[in-house]
Design an enzyme around this catalytic site. Sequence first.
Site, PDB file in Angstrom:
ATOM      1  N   HIS A 171      -2.304  13.857 -18.027  1.00 14.28           N
ATOM      2  CA  HIS A 171      -3.067  12.601 -18.173  1.00 14.28           C
ATOM      3  C   HIS A 171      -2.294  11.418 -17.581  1.00 14.28           C
ATOM      4  O   HIS A 171      -2.477  10.279 -18.003  1.00 14.28           O
ATOM      5  CB  HIS A 171      -3.411  12.302 -19.637  1.00 14.28           C
ATOM      6  N   SER A 298       2.264  -4.712   6.469  1.00 17.98           N
ATOM      7  CA  SER A 298       1.049  -5.497   6.271  1.00 17.98           C
ATOM      8  C   SER A 298       1.042  -6.636   7.269  1.00 17.98           C
ATOM      9  O   SER A 298       2.094  -7.178   7.616  1.00 17.98           O
ATOM     10  CB  SER A 298       1.046  -6.048   4.840  1.00 17.98           C
ATOM     11  N   LYS A 304       5.674  -5.665   2.670  1.00 21.98           N
ATOM     12  CA  LYS A 304       4.946  -4.420   2.393  1.00 21.98           C
ATOM     13  C   LYS A 304       5.391  -3.239   3.238  1.00 21.98           C
ATOM     14  O   LYS A 304       5.721  -3.376   4.405  1.00 21.98           O
ATOM     15  CB  LYS A 304       3.443  -4.626   2.615  1.00 21.98           C
ATOM     16  N   GLU A 311      -2.002   8.360   2.547  1.00 17.29           N
ATOM     17  CA  GLU A 311      -3.317   7.809   2.176  1.00 17.29           C
ATOM     18  C   GLU A 311      -4.429   8.384   3.062  1.00 17.29           C
ATOM     19  O   GLU A 311      -5.528   8.707   2.589  1.00 17.29           O
ATOM     20  CB  GLU A 311      -3.325   6.284   2.304  1.00 17.29           C
TER      21      GLU A 311
END
Length: 488
Positions: A171, A298, A304, A311
């Site tokens: 979980h 970024s 970043k 992804e």
Amino acid sequence: MAPLPPSNLPPMAGTGAATPWGGRFHEAPAEKIRRFTESVSFDRRLAEHDIRGSLAHARMLSATGFITRQEFAQIEEGLGKIAARVREGSFTWREDLEDVHMNIEAALTEITPAGAKLHTARSRNDQVATTVRLWLKDEIRSQQAAMRKLQAALVQAAEANTAAPMPGYTHLQRAQPVLLAHHLLAYVEMLDRDHRRLEDAHARTNVCPLGCGALAGSTLPLDREATARELGFVDSRGRPRVAANSMDAVSDRDFIAEFLAAAAICAVHLSRLAEDLILWASAEFAFVRLADAHTTGSSLMPQKKNPDVPELVRGKSGRVVGNLVALLVTLKGLPMTYNRDLQEDKQRLFDTADTLRDCLDLMADVMAAAQFDTRAMRRAAADPSLLATDIADDLVRRGVPFREAHRLVGTAVRVAQDSGRDIGDLSPDEWLAISPELAGAADLLRSGARRRLGARATAGSPNPGLARKEIARWRRILNRASGQDGDA
Ligand code: ARG
């Protein structure tokens, strides 16, 4: 006046001359219909396998006497020339010839008149099924090799971090200590099932439809076993595997659906691995640093470093699953036998194959270059609450029924939390106050995750000794596999 024999009829404007099936038509297809129906723009990548199929068919026609030896030699030479042009990129693909099959046949007939005999007792229906099966058999082998490469990268990372503990989660909440190596080897197991699923798919792809004609076989006595044998559609003992039912053979695309299904499951595995890396690369976890090459910055936020490669692997799993669904929906309402809908199989097949291979390949690179922060993992694994279950197990050893043990340790967790602490902060007296059986709990917690992992004796558990054995087992399997690839 008696009708002229067909050979003397002038071709209708823009018909028979352009398409191999043009004989019975008055009009050529309109330009936009051509564009709608053509498949050569994407099925041309089947050229090499189509030529292999044609060569085997021609050799069989020659052996059975439907073409002369000389005609076979001309066809063989012509197909060789076409194969070379396709490889060099100098072959002229014509959209008006619809697909890869008719392009190659037309080019062959330009090279030699014997080309006009190649399609004897053959239909594009058995031809395309044969070609795609040949292509997919090769493709499955290369996907399997890519799976092995990713497994090797995972085993390598496991070996470099064999004894590093980390929290295991259920979980997404800290549960019990595990080993990073054990976590990585979980993906090796998933990929092994993917590999086996492809092996099964390969066995069912390995059946030859050639000779089944359009749907009803042929009146000519073909030697289907000879073509099957030449094309490598054979079992482990070298016996030819020919499709048993001509109607099934030309309309069956199960083998593609199976590949797409196996690929979709694999893509879902890769998506989960990607998700683990994305989470671990966050500042909240900080368990891994991905290589600069596998991340991007970024345009706005200078600090970043985004995990784009994982992804996109996660994102692309969606289209691989979608390709499976698209094919199944295409197949679902089809009457027997061949229907043009089936042409829609190829883009789904190619897209899945290309996407999956890129994902496997890139995830292997990502794993090979990832730097695991085993200190951060160890710190996280030092959370004493991860050992609550170990304390309960210890009570069981002392004869306490498990449910009672669970309740007692739960009480300790509550007592600690009520005063803003965790069970690691409870004194021996506080443990004793909950139950005399808990006298050793504080000591057990002090022994730490690493020692407790060593106490996990059950087969399949995250014990450093077992992890070493598993790594050695996988090394042997992967070495054997790469040896076999080398031999092939
Ligand atoms: N391009 C077609 C396909 O991919 C080849 C078979 C066409 N057969 C036919 N009878 N129109 O399915």
